[in-house]
Design a protein around this motif. Structure first.
Motif, short mmCIF file in Angstrom:
data_model
loop_
_atom_site.label_atom_id
_atom_site.label_comp_id
_atom_site.label_asym_id
_atom_site.label_seq_id
_atom_site.Cartn_x
_atom_site.Cartn_y
_atom_site.Cartn_z
N HIS A 81 0.84 -1.19 0.00
CA HIS A 81 0.00 0.00 0.00
C HIS A 81 0.88 1.25 0.00
CE1 HIS A 81 -3.41 -2.59 0.85
NE2 HIS A 81 -2.75 -3.09 1.89
N VAL A 82 0.64 2.13 -0.93
CA VAL A 82 1.31 3.44 -0.96
C VAL A 82 0.23 4.47 -1.28
CG1 VAL A 82 3.11 4.86 -1.99
CG2 VAL A 82 3.45 2.39 -1.81
N ASN A 83 -0.22 5.16 -0.26
CA ASN A 83 -1.28 6.15 -0.44
C ASN A 83 -1.14 7.26 0.60
OD1 ASN A 83 -2.46 5.04 2.00
ND2 ASN A 83 -3.32 3.40 0.72
N ASP A 84 -2.17 8.08 0.73
CA ASP A 84 -2.09 9.23 1.63
C ASP A 84 -2.05 8.84 3.10
OD1 ASP A 84 -2.15 10.91 -0.55
OD2 ASP A 84 -4.32 11.19 -0.51
N THR A 85 -2.53 7.65 3.42
CA THR A 85 -2.61 7.26 4.82
C THR A 85 -1.54 6.26 5.25
OG1 THR A 85 -4.19 5.51 4.28
CG2 THR A 85 -5.10 7.66 4.87
N GLN A 86 -0.94 5.56 4.29
CA GLN A 86 0.11 4.61 4.66
C GLN A 86 1.07 4.39 3.50
OE1 GLN A 86 -1.20 0.53 5.31
NE2 GLN A 86 -3.10 0.91 4.20
N ASP A 87 2.32 4.15 3.86
CA ASP A 87 3.37 3.87 2.88
C ASP A 87 4.18 2.70 3.41
OD1 ASP A 87 5.55 3.76 1.21
OD2 ASP A 87 5.84 5.93 1.13
N GLN A 88 4.00 1.54 2.81
CA GLN A 88 4.63 0.32 3.30
C GLN A 88 5.95 0.00 2.61
OE1 GLN A 88 1.38 -2.47 2.55
NE2 GLN A 88 0.76 -2.36 4.70
N ARG A 89 6.44 0.87 1.77
CA ARG A 89 7.65 0.57 1.01
C ARG A 89 8.86 0.34 1.91
NH1 ARG A 89 7.43 5.44 -3.25
NH2 ARG A 89 6.67 6.43 -1.34
N ALA A 90 9.05 1.21 2.88
CA ALA A 90 10.22 1.08 3.75
C ALA A 90 10.20 -0.22 4.54
CB ALA A 90 10.28 2.27 4.72
N GLU A 91 9.01 -0.73 4.82
CA GLU A 91 8.88 -1.93 5.64
C GLU A 91 8.86 -3.21 4.80
OE1 GLU A 91 5.55 -4.00 8.59
OE2 GLU A 91 5.23 -1.98 7.77
N LYS A 92 8.20 -3.19 3.64
CA LYS A 92 7.91 -4.44 2.94
C LYS A 92 8.54 -4.59 1.56
CE LYS A 92 3.50 -5.30 5.26
NZ LYS A 92 2.06 -5.62 5.08
N ALA A 93 9.04 -3.52 0.96
CA ALA A 93 9.62 -3.65 -0.38
C ALA A 93 10.92 -4.45 -0.33
CB ALA A 93 9.87 -2.27 -0.98
N ASP A 94 11.14 -5.29 -1.34
CA ASP A 94 12.41 -6.00 -1.44
C ASP A 94 13.50 -5.02 -1.83
OD1 ASP A 94 11.86 -8.91 -1.03
OD2 ASP A 94 10.37 -8.47 -2.56
N ARG A 95 14.65 -5.13 -1.21
CA ARG A 95 15.68 -4.11 -1.42
C ARG A 95 17.07 -4.70 -1.45
NH1 ARG A 95 13.77 -0.72 2.76
NH2 ARG A 95 12.06 -2.20 2.64
N LEU A 96 17.95 -3.95 -2.06
CA LEU A 96 19.37 -4.27 -2.08
C LEU A 96 20.13 -2.99 -1.74
CD1 LEU A 96 21.51 -6.47 -2.83
CD2 LEU A 96 21.63 -5.37 -5.05
N VAL A 97 20.85 -3.01 -0.64
CA VAL A 97 21.65 -1.86 -0.22
C VAL A 97 23.09 -2.08 -0.66
CG1 VAL A 97 22.42 -0.47 1.75
CG2 VAL A 97 20.12 -1.49 1.75
N PHE A 98 23.67 -1.08 -1.31
CA PHE A 98 25.04 -1.23 -1.79
C PHE A 98 25.79 0.08 -1.67
CE2 PHE A 98 22.54 0.14 -5.40
CZ PHE A 98 23.36 1.01 -6.11
N THR A 99 27.10 -0.01 -1.68
CA THR A 99 27.95 1.17 -1.60
C THR A 99 28.77 1.34 -2.87
OG1 THR A 99 29.70 -0.08 -0.51
CG2 THR A 99 28.13 1.07 0.92
N VAL A 100 29.15 2.58 -3.13
CA VAL A 100 30.09 2.91 -4.20
C VAL A 100 31.19 3.73 -3.55
CG1 VAL A 100 30.42 4.01 -6.44
CG2 VAL A 100 28.22 2.95 -5.88
#
Length: 222
Positions: free
Chosen positions: A72-91
């Protein structure tokens, strides 16, 4: 209304995606000759500047998720930070670097099922908490040849594309952290059952180049 809610419940039960985000690192040293660079993995005594960069992409954990869920990404909630699959990397521009650089990020070797050629399959590149580039897979370009009576979830080859809109700077002797994330966007007004039983795989690829150490005041004029 009850039917729509039932479809949503069913979707969240059967939505299974095989996601394998393979990564490929870029690492190398560049030698500068006045305003030109040579893309060589070794330096020479003729250099006027050195650019040595590495990325944690070569050691970063692969994204593996066989059960992506709608976010859910809308005016009342944004779940991306919690539930989106991610890859953290450095340069990192290493301590040997004497000139600044810049890089671009690509997604390549993509295999995507036809049902995920969709505006609901999203990707984002972040620096810190700021989204610096984003997009979806609705208009990707297929590179293999369709076959007769293909299933809606047939796996296809997709043309690589650039993640970064503009080149991102790498000041000398610095390390920068980025996050690449993917998710399926929930649309409460649409039955998204067609997104089920799909799959995605691809590789992040980073290309870095040095920036000339010569300022405009150093350049000769006729």
């Amino acid at each position: 209304m009850n039917k729509k809610k039932e479809n949503k419940r069913q979707l969240k039960k059967v939505l299974i995606l095989v996601v394998a985000l393979m990564v490929l690192a870029f690492s190398g040293t560049y030698a500068y000759f006045t305003t030109n660079f040579v893309g060589s993995p070794s330096t020479t005594t003729m250099k006027s500047g050195v650019f040595k960069v590495e990325s944690s992409l070569d050691t970063a954990s692969v994204i593996r998720n066989k059960r992506m869920v709608l976010i859910h990404v809308n005016d009342t909630q944004d779940q991306r930070a919690e539930k989106a699959d991610r890859l953290v990397f450095t340069v990192t521009s290493k301590s040997e670097s004497t000139v600044d650089g810049e890089f671009q990020l690509f997604l390549k070797d993509i295999k995507l099922t036809k049902n995920l050629y969709s505006k609901y399959l999203k990707w984002e590149l972040l620096k810190g908490n700021e989204i610096i580039s984003s997009g979806d897979f609705e208009n990707v370009v297929r590179t293999d040849t369709p076959v007769e009576n293909e299933a809606k979830n047939a796996i296809t080859d997709v043309e690589e594309f650039q993640i970064t809109t503009d080149s991102l700077p790498i000041p000398k002797n610095t390390t920068q952290t980025y996050t690449f994330r993917m998710y399926l966007l929930d649309d409460p007004n649409k039955n998204q059952i067609d997104l089920t039983e799909g799959s995605f795989s691809g590789r992040l690829y980073l290309e870095a180049v040095p920036i000339s150490s010569l300022s405009s005041g150093d350049e000769s004029t006729d």
